[in-house]
Design a protein around this motif. Sequence first.
Motif, short mmCIF file in Angstrom:
data_model
loop_
_atom_site.label_atom_id
_atom_site.label_comp_id
_atom_site.label_asym_id
_atom_site.label_seq_id
_atom_site.Cartn_x
_atom_site.Cartn_y
_atom_site.Cartn_z
N ARG A 1 40.82 25.49 37.17
CA ARG A 1 41.71 26.37 37.00
C ARG A 1 42.09 27.19 38.31
NH1 ARG A 1 39.01 25.86 32.24
NH2 ARG A 1 40.02 25.63 30.39
N TYR A 2 41.45 27.57 39.06
CA TYR A 2 41.73 28.38 40.17
C TYR A 2 42.41 27.37 41.06
CZ TYR A 2 41.16 31.12 44.52
OH TYR A 2 41.28 31.85 45.66
N PHE B 1 44.72 34.06 46.91
CA PHE B 1 44.21 32.60 46.66
C PHE B 1 43.61 32.18 48.21
CE2 PHE B 1 47.20 32.71 43.03
CZ PHE B 1 46.33 32.18 42.19
N ALA C 1 37.36 35.40 43.40
CA ALA C 1 38.29 34.43 42.50
C ALA C 1 39.08 35.51 41.47
CB ALA C 1 37.59 33.67 41.90
N GLU C 2 38.75 36.44 41.20
CA GLU C 2 39.26 37.37 40.29
C GLU C 2 40.10 38.63 41.00
OE1 GLU C 2 36.47 39.01 37.76
OE2 GLU C 2 35.77 36.81 36.66
N CYS D 1 36.77 26.45 38.85
CA CYS D 1 37.35 25.99 40.09
C CYS D 1 38.69 25.09 39.78
CB CYS D 1 36.39 25.00 40.66
SG CYS D 1 34.87 25.73 41.56
N SER E 1 46.15 26.92 39.59
CA SER E 1 46.81 28.30 39.82
C SER E 1 47.36 28.26 41.12
CB SER E 1 45.77 29.55 39.38
OG SER E 1 45.51 29.26 38.05
N LEU F 1 37.69 28.41 46.76
CA LEU F 1 37.58 27.57 46.22
C LEU F 1 36.58 26.38 46.69
CD1 LEU F 1 38.57 25.67 43.96
CD2 LEU F 1 40.39 24.72 45.25
#
Length: 391
Positions: free
Chosen positions: A115-116, A82, A77-78, A113, A119, A87
């Motif tokens: 915010r991911y 994407f 995730a970091e 989750c 984004s 997710l």
Amino acid sequence: MPIVSKTRLYRHLLNPLVPRRTDVALLILCMKLVTQSPTSTSGQDMEDVDVDEVGEMKDWLPPVEYLAAKRLHAELAEGGGFSTQVLQSGVLIALYEYGHAIYPAAYLSIGACARYGISAGFDGSGVEQMKKLYNWVEEEERKRVWWAVLILDRAVNLGNPSRSLATQEPHPSSNLPAVDDVWDAGASSPGESFTLSSPTSLRMGRFARFAQAIYLLGRVYKHVSDQTDDHIFLQEEAVQLRRTIEALVTLTEIEGSQGDKLEFCTQTALSYSGLLRLQDTFSSLPVGLLETDKWSSSTALVEKVATSAASLANMVCRGVPSVPIHTVSPFILDLFYHARIIWGERVRQTGSEDAIGAAEDLNAAIVGLNARWRAAGAYLEIMKACEMSYC
């Protein structure tokens, strides 16, 4: 939580001719994690388990698969890219934490989750950061995983409905998930599409009904968090919300009676939990401001919810022996707990056999579900503490 396409998983992601991907490996690990039971008593009859055998929550530690999944998910995730699979994995980790009462990790995980997803553009409010979609199945998969984020974001706040959500309320024009049978079959087209504003009388899939129920639960949260001094408006809004939720419950029960009722119990349970939150808020209004004609059936409503919960608990632990524990959703535990508190109070007040039977069914269901979801054990500890306070 039907968020992974079976056809896409087997035909593409697990295709031996396709290069192995780390995010796919993470997804498989999380699928294994969320489907395994925390104890060896999962096959034990619910009626044979005693409350005292459940044990303290501190005696159970998450498996190494959980720690590995958390670490790998954080790295991916970091990592700057994407992926739908990342997710999906995050949602399954949050579901695992929610079902096993791993707090505050569950609350923090679903926030991450959200915010991911925002984004990456899963919510549809920003620039799309994902690769181009090739077919409707991929689009549906992204839609479903975002609805799963909305569901968990609201579920983890059941104990504190006035707490801020990590996601905004979906718009009435938001598309609902497609019919589940069509989705599972990987058909060439999704068929008729529905939105939140579509008439509830239309025949929809189970996950679409779940989305409708969670949308109304979000409306309940907004209502109970309203700080306005206009009590008349609050009462009118509460009555309208109650009628809408009751209508959805009735429709869901009709659809459930035509198939596997257990498949529809999740959305029914969350709807009932929303009704109980509404009742709590309405009852807290000053007596002089209450308009009893607008909420004259409040006692009957609580009675209906508690009775329905006891009936569902009976089906889970006694009435349908063929129901395996692993098919029961953790989202029903909140309803079972509150219904058990209601019936426990009724037992203390009246001592009636009906109240005793309902309390026993709910207790047996919660005890049995501890073999699948450790959150049930947390509820049992709270119940025991409450009972001790009456001694």
